[in-house]
Design a protein around this motif. Structure first.
Motif, mmCIF file in Angstrom:
data_model
loop_
_atom_site.group_PDB
_atom_site.id
_atom_site.type_symbol
_atom_site.label_atom_id
_atom_site.label_comp_id
_atom_site.label_asym_id
_atom_site.label_seq_id
_atom_site.Cartn_x
_atom_site.Cartn_y
_atom_site.Cartn_z
ATOM 1 N N LEU A 1 33.116 20.114 19.895
ATOM 2 C CA LEU A 1 32.261 19.106 20.374
ATOM 3 C C LEU A 1 32.275 17.964 19.072
ATOM 4 O O LEU A 1 32.051 16.757 19.477
ATOM 5 N N SER A 2 32.239 18.514 17.911
ATOM 6 C CA SER A 2 32.257 17.661 16.595
ATOM 7 C C SER A 2 33.264 16.910 16.738
ATOM 8 O O SER A 2 33.539 15.680 16.414
ATOM 9 N N PHE A 3 34.648 17.530 17.023
ATOM 10 C CA PHE A 3 35.974 16.772 16.981
ATOM 11 C C PHE A 3 36.029 15.741 18.311
ATOM 12 O O PHE A 3 36.564 14.867 17.884
ATOM 13 N N ILE A 4 35.174 16.353 19.359
ATOM 14 C CA ILE A 4 35.485 15.090 20.618
ATOM 15 C C ILE A 4 34.502 13.998 20.143
ATOM 16 O O ILE A 4 34.885 12.965 20.597
ATOM 17 N N LEU A 5 33.364 14.007 19.559
ATOM 18 C CA LEU A 5 32.726 13.173 19.257
ATOM 19 C C LEU A 5 33.365 12.107 18.371
ATOM 20 O O LEU A 5 33.505 11.034 18.497
ATOM 21 N N SER A 6 33.951 12.748 17.205
ATOM 22 C CA SER A 6 34.796 12.004 16.518
ATOM 23 C C SER A 6 35.897 11.251 16.890
ATOM 24 O O SER A 6 36.226 10.111 16.621
ATOM 25 N N ILE B 1 39.182 14.646 10.787
ATOM 26 C CA ILE B 1 39.047 16.053 9.961
ATOM 27 C C ILE B 1 37.536 15.928 9.041
ATOM 28 O O ILE B 1 36.726 17.022 9.364
ATOM 29 N N THR B 2 37.252 14.888 8.556
ATOM 30 C CA THR B 2 35.796 14.902 7.723
ATOM 31 C C THR B 2 34.581 14.964 8.766
ATOM 32 O O THR B 2 33.673 15.540 8.671
ATOM 33 N N ASN B 3 34.861 14.251 10.048
ATOM 34 C CA ASN B 3 33.713 14.121 10.815
ATOM 35 C C ASN B 3 33.512 15.451 11.518
ATOM 36 O O ASN B 3 32.290 15.887 11.672
ATOM 37 N N THR B 4 34.230 16.110 11.679
ATOM 38 C CA THR B 4 34.486 17.569 12.287
ATOM 39 C C THR B 4 33.911 18.537 11.156
ATOM 40 O O THR B 4 33.173 19.310 11.703
ATOM 41 N N LEU B 5 34.296 18.155 9.815
ATOM 42 C CA LEU B 5 33.742 18.973 8.856
ATOM 43 C C LEU B 5 32.098 18.756 8.614
ATOM 44 O O LEU B 5 31.464 19.727 8.399
ATOM 45 N N GLY B 6 31.853 17.547 9.084
ATOM 46 C CA GLY B 6 30.309 17.139 8.656
ATOM 47 C C GLY B 6 29.575 17.944 9.840
ATOM 48 O O GLY B 6 28.505 18.507 9.700
ATOM 49 N N GLY B 7 30.112 17.927 11.184
ATOM 50 C CA GLY B 7 29.408 18.932 12.123
ATOM 51 C C GLY B 7 29.366 20.388 11.806
ATOM 52 O O GLY B 7 28.496 21.021 12.225
ATOM 53 N N ILE B 8 30.219 20.954 11.201
ATOM 54 C CA ILE B 8 30.411 22.317 10.767
ATOM 55 C C ILE B 8 29.232 22.406 9.816
ATOM 56 O O ILE B 8 28.442 23.560 9.682
ATOM 57 N N PHE B 9 29.274 21.641 8.735
ATOM 58 C CA PHE B 9 28.057 21.635 7.629
ATOM 59 C C PHE B 9 26.752 21.509 8.410
ATOM 60 O O PHE B 9 25.931 22.289 7.887
ATOM 61 N N GLY B 10 26.641 20.653 9.323
ATOM 62 C CA GLY B 10 25.411 20.653 9.957
ATOM 63 C C GLY B 10 24.883 21.724 10.631
ATOM 64 O O GLY B 10 23.750 22.420 10.577
ATOM 65 N N PHE B 11 25.762 22.428 11.236
ATOM 66 C CA PHE B 11 25.901 23.882 12.083
ATOM 67 C C PHE B 11 25.137 24.759 10.925
ATOM 68 O O PHE B 11 24.509 25.706 11.555
#
Length: 378
Positions: free
Chosen positions: A143-148, A176-186
């Motif tokens: 979902l983070s990748f889809i949002l990005s 890449i960085t947006n998806t990484l941000g979603g993982i950090f938030g998770f």
């Protein structure tokens, strides 16, 4: 640089009341249908999610070109080399590897700050996924990748063709960085879960069927029913059936609820029904209830706007009829306002018919513990 971020955020906050107004009706319908009532914490989190998404898209899309007929970009509109931002940071930085003090220069390096911004942009999204939606790792990444990806596609298409040409670069590093941000938030959501109320336990030990049916809930049901009624009335009126108002009203608000346990489509959607002294509403009780409300109250309006009827009256009598309907409307409005402020559930036609609304929640779900369920897994 911070001014460039403040500008989109301020616009997002200014537009939020309008977006919230549009969001409220479907939000209420879903909450009543799924949970049986409105929980304040759940509502707060979902409105914060809406505000976050507005801020995220405004930060990505603003400022826009001054005209829809913008100029074509002079260079490539796509950067497809993964981790190119590392080389950009190295090329633009003044770091001397053996001098730690030079590392502070990164805080002034645009390429480095852009990476930090892209990561921070989706950290709240990961928080929402981990805390409220109880998503799994794989779902969070997807979902983070889809949002990005939605950010990048919206930019590279000029907001899906609204502008003649793209005005932002499609950058694979942003994905890449947006998806990484979603993982950090998770990951942060997992750390703080023990400090916050458990979302999946908000409804534990809640007897939904015993809760008061609010006028907001009744209003939503009435709005949905009105749409259905208008369609039915329009069909009969199109066939030039003069008594269309009375027929459709009788069938939809009296006959159908008599066979469905006091439910219309609107009431079924928001999970309420009409009962008579706590039992199934009889046909007579529904006849009195809705006959007073629709055939008498609204029926008076149908009569005074019917030229075939008013044409039989003299001018003074027509004036008296209009004045009577106006005063009846005013009296009902005052009656409704008083009941709303007093939180009195029964209006005059309900007391006369001895009927009331109750929440219609399936018995098998009243005592179900949803502690192990996830909204993204159901």
């Amino acid at each position: 640089m911070f001014h460039s971020y403040f500008f989109p955020i301020s616009y997002a906050f200014m537009m939020f009341p309008i977006a919230a107004l549009i969001f409220t009706l479907p939000f209420l319908i879903v909450q009543y249908r799924r949970h049986g009532y409105i929980h304040k914490l759940r509502a707060l989190i979902l409105y914060l999610l809406l505000l976050y998404l507005m801020n995220a898209y405004f930060l990505v899309l603003l400022p826009m070109p001054s005209s829809r007929h913008n100029l074509a970009p002079s260079g490539s509109i796509m950067q497809l080399v993964p981790l190119q931002f590392i080389q950009d940071i190295i090329d633009g930085s003044k770091i001397i590897p053996d001098q730690i003090s030079t590392y502070w220069s990164l805080l002034r390096e645009p390429a480095f700050l852009q990476v930090i911004f892209n990561i921070a942009l989706t950290v709240p999204f990961g928080l929402f996924l981990g805390y409220y939606f109880r998503a799994r790792w794989g779902m969070c990444i997807l979902l983070s990748f889809i949002l990005s990806l939605s950010f990048e596609v919206t930019q590279v298409t000029g907001i899906y063709g609204f502008f003649d040409h793209p005005y932002r670069l499609f950058d694979v590093d942003d994905l890449i960085t947006n998806t990484l941000g979603g993982i950090f938030g998770f990951r942060i959501a997992i750390w703080i879960n023990g400090l916050l109320p458990r979302i999946e336990q908000l409804d534990t030990n809640i007897d939904r069927s015993a809760k008061r049916v609010s006028y907001t809930r009744r209003g939503i049901a009435f709005l949905i029913d009105s749409m259905v009624w208008i369609i039915g009335f329009g069909v009969l009126y199109g066939f030039d059936i003069k008594s269309a108002f009375w027929i459709v009203t009788g069938i939809y608000f009296i006959l159908i609820p008599a066979f469905t346990g006091g439910r219309t489509l609107g009431k079924w959607i928001v999970r309420i029904r009409v009962t008579s002294s706590g039992n199934r509403a009889s046909f007579l009780a529904l006849m009195i209830r809705y006959g007073l409300l629709y055939w008498v109250m609204l029926g008076a309006h149908a009569i005074v706007i019917d030229s075939d009827v008013t044409g039989l009256l003299s001018s003074p009598l027509r004036t008296v009829a209009y004045l009577f309907v106006l005063l009846a409307d005013l009296a009902f409005f005052i009656h409704l306002v008083i009941k709303v402020f007093k939180k009195d559930d029964q209006l005059f036609y309900e007391k006369l018919s001895r009927t009331s609304h109750v929440i219609s929640w399936p018995e098998k779900r009243l005592h179900t513990d949803d502690s192990n369920s996830s909204p993204l897994e159901v």
